[in-house]
Scaffold this active site. Sequence first.
Site, mmCIF file in Angstrom:
data_model
loop_
_atom_site.group_PDB
_atom_site.id
_atom_site.type_symbol
_atom_site.label_atom_id
_atom_site.label_comp_id
_atom_site.label_asym_id
_atom_site.label_seq_id
_atom_site.Cartn_x
_atom_site.Cartn_y
_atom_site.Cartn_z
ATOM 1 N N HIS A 108 15.620 26.910 11.554
ATOM 2 C CA HIS A 108 15.463 25.602 12.208
ATOM 3 C C HIS A 108 14.620 24.716 11.288
ATOM 4 C CE1 HIS A 108 14.273 22.488 14.977
ATOM 5 N NE2 HIS A 108 15.266 22.863 15.755
ATOM 6 N N GLU A 166 21.998 20.318 12.282
ATOM 7 C CA GLU A 166 20.968 19.521 12.947
ATOM 8 C C GLU A 166 20.328 18.571 11.928
ATOM 9 O OE1 GLU A 166 19.372 21.510 16.752
ATOM 10 O OE2 GLU A 166 18.244 22.320 15.081
ATOM 11 N N LYS A 172 11.890 25.376 22.475
ATOM 12 C CA LYS A 172 10.757 25.187 21.540
ATOM 13 C C LYS A 172 9.452 25.686 22.182
ATOM 14 C CE LYS A 172 13.368 21.626 19.199
ATOM 15 N NZ LYS A 172 13.401 20.418 18.405
ATOM 16 N N ASN A 217 17.333 25.037 23.150
ATOM 17 C CA ASN A 217 16.143 25.478 22.406
ATOM 18 C C ASN A 217 14.922 24.868 23.089
ATOM 19 O OD1 ASN A 217 14.131 26.023 20.587
ATOM 20 N ND2 ASN A 217 15.004 24.818 18.888
ATOM 21 N N GLY A 277 17.649 20.353 22.352
ATOM 22 C CA GLY A 277 16.203 20.511 22.482
ATOM 23 C C GLY A 277 15.721 19.916 23.791
ATOM 24 N N GLY A 278 15.167 18.702 23.712
ATOM 25 C CA GLY A 278 14.547 18.056 24.866
ATOM 26 C C GLY A 278 15.393 18.078 26.131
ATOM 27 N N GLU A 309 12.288 22.830 11.811
ATOM 28 C CA GLU A 309 10.841 22.910 12.066
ATOM 29 C C GLU A 309 10.245 24.135 11.375
ATOM 30 O OE1 GLU A 309 11.138 22.441 16.335
ATOM 31 O OE2 GLU A 309 11.842 20.395 16.002
ATOM 32 N N SER A 363 19.006 15.167 19.375
ATOM 33 C CA SER A 363 19.067 14.130 20.413
ATOM 34 C C SER A 363 20.369 14.165 21.216
ATOM 35 C CB SER A 363 18.830 12.734 19.808
ATOM 36 O OG SER A 363 17.519 12.652 19.280
ATOM 37 N N GLY A 413 14.650 15.096 18.063
ATOM 38 C CA GLY A 413 13.524 14.594 18.840
ATOM 39 C C GLY A 413 13.249 13.109 18.657
HETATM 40 P P1 13P Z 1 16.294 17.441 20.389
HETATM 41 O O1 13P Z 1 17.541 17.690 21.208
HETATM 42 O O2 13P Z 1 15.051 17.356 21.212
HETATM 43 O O3 13P Z 1 16.482 16.332 19.427
HETATM 44 O O4 13P Z 1 16.082 18.776 19.495
HETATM 45 C C1 13P Z 1 17.147 19.300 18.800
HETATM 46 C C2 13P Z 1 16.763 20.603 18.246
HETATM 47 O O5 13P Z 1 15.919 20.697 17.377
HETATM 48 C C3 13P Z 1 17.419 21.799 18.795
HETATM 49 O O6 13P Z 1 17.160 22.930 18.026
#
Ligand code: 13P
Length: 254
Positions: A96, A168, A11, A9, A234-235, A98, A213, A174
């Site tokens: 998600h 998640e 983002k 993802n 994510g990251g 967010e 993470s 994050g």
């Molecule tokens: P991180 O891997 O950056 O923690 O993000 C996870 C995420 O929200 C994937 O959708």
Amino acid sequence: MRKFLIAGNWKMNGTKASTHQLASELSKLDLPANVNGAIFPAFLHIKDVQNVLVNNDSWQIGAQNCAHQADFGALTGEISANQLRDAGCSLVLVGHSERRIIFGEDDAVLAAKTLAALAANLTPVICVGETSEQRLNGNYQQIINDQLRAIFDVVGIDNFRKVVIAYEPVWAIGTGLVAAAEQAQEVHSAIRKFLETYSESLSVNMQILYGGSLNSTNANELFNMPDINGGLVGGASLSAKEFGSICAIAGEIN
Ligand code: 13P
């Protein structure tokens, strides 16, 4: 045997040039036989990323949000599931944290988006998870079950067989605070138990990803858990090298 799904993802990250570069690097990776890859670029970059990966069967492309649940219409600034399918997506994230927390998407909207995604032949990746407060209160499994039930009740069992679930925990996203493999396994196993109340085959066949993470140092432990069938990254998905390592780790698990 079920394949791992390793999904990135991206983002709201990247430019046209940097996402083109990232997709080109991913296109050169040799994904293990037991791994399906997926990436979720920003809407604006979907077409370009798709062009880069057009002859590459290893990667599916998804959208981070089905912006609106209607098919078409006078909804300035929105994007429908049909339009995502038409642009080459095969997956879409729904709910998600967010979207739930920052944009206030509630259960009713998320159920409607899930239905729209399914009608457009997209696979919804339904994201669930608790905040740190909810974890501390101890009622996190109830919260997660409620998030799933709200969608299940609207879309029905046959549709729910077509979704993917991503657990998640909000506190792990994050933050670098990955859930311990046993903590994640506990929730994944409880999700299967919850699904079993509807149908054993629904429970057994559901693909459940972990996200929060996730990186190449913790992936091995997580992917070795019996109820974890992949990751939503994510990251760490913003580096082809790191994301490739995560895919390779999944590839080593029988
Ligand atoms: P991180 O891997 O950056 O923690 O993000 C996870 C995420 O929200 C994937 O959708």
